[in-house]
Design an enzyme around this catalytic site. Structure first.
Site, PDB file in Angstrom:
ATOM      1  N   ASP A  81       0.837  -1.204   0.000  1.00  0.00           N
ATOM      2  CA  ASP A  81       0.000   0.000   0.000  1.00  0.00           C
ATOM      3  C   ASP A  81       0.872   1.254   0.000  1.00  0.00           C
ATOM      4  O   ASP A  81       2.050   1.213   0.384  1.00  0.00           O
ATOM      5  CB  ASP A  81      -0.888  -0.016   1.247  1.00  0.00           C
ATOM      6  CG  ASP A  81      -2.100   0.893   1.105  1.00  0.00           C
ATOM      7  OD1 ASP A  81      -2.380   1.338  -0.022  1.00  0.00           O
ATOM      8  OD2 ASP A  81      -2.768   1.155   2.116  1.00  0.00           O
ATOM      9  N   GLU A 109       2.823   4.894  -4.204  1.00  0.00           N
ATOM     10  CA  GLU A 109       3.004   5.900  -5.276  1.00  0.00           C
ATOM     11  C   GLU A 109       4.437   6.457  -5.339  1.00  0.00           C
ATOM     12  O   GLU A 109       4.877   6.710  -6.473  1.00  0.00           O
ATOM     13  CB  GLU A 109       2.001   7.050  -5.080  1.00  0.00           C
ATOM     14  CG  GLU A 109       0.562   6.668  -5.299  1.00  0.00           C
ATOM     15  CD  GLU A 109      -0.016   5.895  -4.113  1.00  0.00           C
ATOM     16  OE1 GLU A 109      -0.982   5.136  -4.322  1.00  0.00           O
ATOM     17  OE2 GLU A 109       0.504   6.036  -2.994  1.00  0.00           O
ATOM     18  N   ASP A 167      -8.738   4.368  -3.294  1.00  0.00           N
ATOM     19  CA  ASP A 167      -9.733   4.608  -2.240  1.00  0.00           C
ATOM     20  C   ASP A 167     -11.001   5.245  -2.807  1.00  0.00           C
ATOM     21  O   ASP A 167     -11.346   6.396  -2.507  1.00  0.00           O
ATOM     22  CB  ASP A 167      -9.130   5.498  -1.153  1.00  0.00           C
ATOM     23  CG  ASP A 167      -7.970   4.822  -0.440  1.00  0.00           C
ATOM     24  OD1 ASP A 167      -7.887   3.589  -0.490  1.00  0.00           O
ATOM     25  OD2 ASP A 167      -7.146   5.534   0.163  1.00  0.00           O
TER      26      ASP A 167
END
Length: 791
Positions: free
Chosen positions: A400, A403, A469
């Site tokens: 997670d 980026e 999300d």
């Protein structure tokens, strides 16, 4: 009329000459039989023809310039033989396929495919910045740029090439977790700008028929792919950037997941609830509470919190004994409050600042540094964490915030790489650590790697991306098919969503059910959400639970079909979810449609995306007639129809002439066997012959196909006036032990009771009712068999 056309052409050429006159043609040379160098007044254009559909173009300021190595592309050996045509003012590199036409004065470059222009350079490559632009047609549809929620046609947008999370997005998101430097067009070409540094991709935002690519630094290089159909384009693109390895079969099953399970007891109780309700389940995902009691301050611990998970080894073994795998979240951030902070500093595995110390900064979870996944020391350190957790019993990995979610520009990575140079490939490099270490240390296993950020070619490291999300609303739901369809066309065929939506506390059973019904026909089936409202069907109302159970059971019935889709993706690069324009590439209206799509070759799916929606407008491709999967009602191809919806399922249709295998429902895929399958054949007199194949292996051993450790079942149906013939061939490779003994055949839309049915020369019994012909217990052995139906 001819005079008007001539004036228009002259005006166009005049405009083009004004823009291109800064560059002068000097000379050309042939490097080898498929590589050519054009010398101009500002530098060199190198054209490398890979095959009839693929061309690489590089710009070099001098002939000996060495460009940075590609992070995405590995060029195969060329199969092209190019003919050079030249005269006083033109130069053409020609083959039956992609070709390049050079105008010497004023200098201009055009790219054509089979004689038809695709696009042409506008100003060429810039010598001052990493920039190139192209003139395009006035009416073509442009797509790509990675994961965005903008509508299928992304023309008119300037897209930042910087991976960034977008919490709570709905129908619109201009910047998300995968910012890929890719454009593909309704003219059936794909451009890949082979440079991972941050930048911008402008898809005609000024409405002057221009595509512009610009990066902060890096290589001036792109690949152009063109073909007559999208399957060939995708096969070529994934041949360049890598194909997704076939995942383990269990990854196509149902996941239990939320943000998050706070304890070992809660985790085991949740799994037990699925078994009690007899809802199939194959994995449970542990969010960040597995390593800390609090959201804040614990990231980077990367070890089980003993207060809440006192015996994780025993827990994961008990779950595995029930056929349920454990997937653990991990993040690349190391908080200063983490138990491992000093260890990380001493091991020197963190990204640095200008002073050479670990660079720290604040973000949502606390004061942090970032693990430098480009540093060999950090790679080894991080892998040893995963290896230790695997030894404890973990089966899959969730990466997670990759980026990375917060990545200041002043950070300095291994080998003096700037943050902007590596930002977009951070997630890919992270997945690569896990994937390559599995290859080295656990070569028989197929790793499960769930991640939300990466770069072109991330699929070759087994990355399973998800759409971030998304808001738990109808608006959030409505953008999901678009995102998956676009990403599948850019090589990442497993893009999927948090089923039910992630962000917010909206309790809407209708939305939840519709999202889970859609999930049957998306690559990964994983309900996941913030814990204010349960993501798991076992904790929802009876209405939602019962309908969700029905959807999940269908997902398990479709396992032989879905596993073959995964096999096709691993060998051909074809996505599991496919936009309608793949079926009819010259039907330009279809390039704007995402609310109806193909699941593999034979399912047409149209999710219900609005509350209390009673009708759905569905386009039926003209390539076949179609059957309602639930009622067997037939629809003619090549038209739109309004379909009545119902609560039990979403509009789902099957191609005429398709074989759809349905498996028995099991609690987990551990109990699945490629045997006793019920093959539904959708008979239509317009389909005189139909052939399908279905792949099977043990569902877990890596490289089973390459090592001839698999079986294939081939079904070939031919219909004649007096007799129909089904040829069955069971192909078993030498390293595979097959369980296949018999199948059942159900012929839908069979209009007349047969005179007789013979199987390998022997009569067989059958049932015939309501235009359905059922033949049970067809014995299958290795080799070819013949079933004859006399009308």
């Amino acid at each position: 009329m001819n005079r008007i056309v001539t004036i228009s052409i002259l005006l166009f050429l005049f405009c083009f000459q004004v823009e291109a006159q800064k560059t002068e043609f000097k000379n050309f040379s042939q490097q080898d039989e498929h590589t050519f160098l054009i010398e101009t007044s500002i530098g060199f254009y190198e054209f490398n023809f890979i095959n009839r559909e693929v061309l690489q173009v590089r710009f070099l300021e001098n002939k000996l310039e060495s460009l940075p190595e590609s992070h995405a592309v590995e060029l195969p050996k060329s199969k092209s033989s190019i003919e050079v045509k030249t005269n006083e003012n033109t130069l053409e590199f020609f083959q039956y396929g992609l070709a390049v036409e050079i105008q010497k004065q004023p200098f201009a470059i055009r790219y054509v495919y089979k004689g038809e222009e695709l696009l042409q350079h506008k100003n060429g490559f810039s010598t001052e910045t990493v920039k190139v632009d192209f003139k395009i047609d006035e009416n073509e549809t442009l797509m790509g740029g990675g994961a965005r929620a903008l509508g299928m046609n992304r023309r008119g947008h300037q897209l930042p090439l910087y991976n960034r999370a977008h919490y709570g997005y709905e129908t619109r998101s201009e910047q998300m977790n995968f910012a890929l430097p890719i454009v593909f067009s309704s003219k059936k070409y794909l451009l890949h700008f082979d440079n991972p540094t941050t930048g911008n991709l402008d898809l005609d935002s000024q409405f002057n028929n221009t595509i512009t690519y610009e990066a902060t630094s890096g290589a001036k290089r792109f690949q152009l792919i063109a073909a007559d159909d999208w399957e060939t384009i995708l096969q070529n693109y994934t041949a360049l950037t890598g194909k997704q390895p076939l995942p383990a079969r269990w990854t196509l099953g149902n996941f239990a997941s939320r943000f998050g399970y706070h304890s070992q007891d809660e985790t085991e109780m949740t799994v037990a609830k699925f078994k009690e309700e007899q809802i199939p389940l194959d994995a449970v995902i542990l969010d960040l509470y597995w390593f800390g009691n609090e959201v804040m301050g614990t990231m980077g611990n990367l070890e089980f919190e003993k207060d809440s998970f006192p015996n994780p080894e025993r827990m994961m073994k008990r779950l595995k004994d029930q056929g349920v795998k454990t997937v653990l979240i991990t993040e690349p951030f190391m908080l200063k409050t983490s138990h491992r902070w000093e260890e990380a500093v001493q091991a020197d595995i963190l990204v640095k600042d200008s002073t050479g110390n670990a660079a720290t900064y604040d973000f949502f979870f606390g004061n942090t540094a970032l693990i430098d996944v480009f540093d060999p020391k950090a790679k080894d350190w991080f892998w040893n964490i995963y290896k230790g957790l695997k030894e404890q019993g973990a089966t899959g990995w969730w990466g997670d915030l990759g980026e990375p979610e917060v990545h200041p520009a002043h950070l300095i990575h291994y080998d003096d790489q700037k943050a902007n140079e590596v930002h977009n490939i951070y997630g890919t490099e992270w997945a690569k650590i896990i994937f390559e270490n599995y290859q080295n240390e656990f070569p028989e296993e197929r790793p499960f790697i769930l991640m939300r950020a990466g770069y072109s070619g991330a699929q070759k490291y087994g990355m399973m991306p998800w759409s971030g999300d998304v808001n738990r609303t109808w608006g959030g739901f409505q953008s999901q098919a678009e995102i998956s369809l676009q990403m599948g066309m850019q090589g990442l065929g497993y893009m999927h969503s948090d089923l039910g939506g992630f962000a917010g506390d909206l309790l809407d059973d209708e939305l939840y059910v519709r999202w889970l019904q859609y999930g049957v026909f998306q690559p990964i089936y994983r309900p996941h959400a913030q814990e204010d409202v349960a993501a798991e069907p076992v904790f929802r109302s009876d209405y939602a639970k019962n309908l969700a159970k029905k959807a999940i059971e269908l997902r398990y019935q479709l396992l032989p079909y879905n596993y073959h889709l995964a096999f096709e993706n691993s060998t051909k690069g074809i996505p599991l979810m496919r936009p309608l324009f793949m079926e009819e590439p010259d039907h330009f209206e279809l390039y704007n449609i995402s609310q109806t799509y193909l699941w593999g070759n034979d399912f047409l799916v149209s999710p219900v995306l609005e509350a209390e929606q009673s009708q759905k407008k569905v386009y039926f491709p003209s390539t076949n007639n179609w059957f309602d999967f639930y009622t067997d009602e037939q629809f003619e191809g090549g038209q739109f129809n309004y379909i009545e919806t119902n609560k039990e399922n979403i509009p789902t249709f099957v191609r005429a002439g398709a074989f759809i295998p349905l498996a028995e429902i099991h609690q987990t895929t551990e109990d699945y066997t490629f045997n006793n399958l019920n093959f539904k054949y959708y008979f239509d007199e317009t389909v005189e012959t139909s052939q399908r194949s279905f792949y099977n292996d043990d569902g877990q051993t890596a490289n089973a196909f390459e090592n001839r450790n698999y079986e294939m079942l081939h079904l070939n149906f031919e219909h004649f006036e007096e007799v129909s013939e089904l040829q069955i061939e069971h192909e078993v490779k030498e390293n595979f032990n097959s369980d296949l003994e018999e199948i059942h055949l159900e012929l839908i839309n069979w209009k007349k009771r047969p005179i007789s049915i013979m199987y390998n020369g022997q009569p067989v019994s059958y049932e015939y009712k309501n235009y359905t012909l059922l033949i049970k217990n067809i014995s299958i052995q290795e080799g070819k068999k013949q079933l004859l139906i006399r009308h």
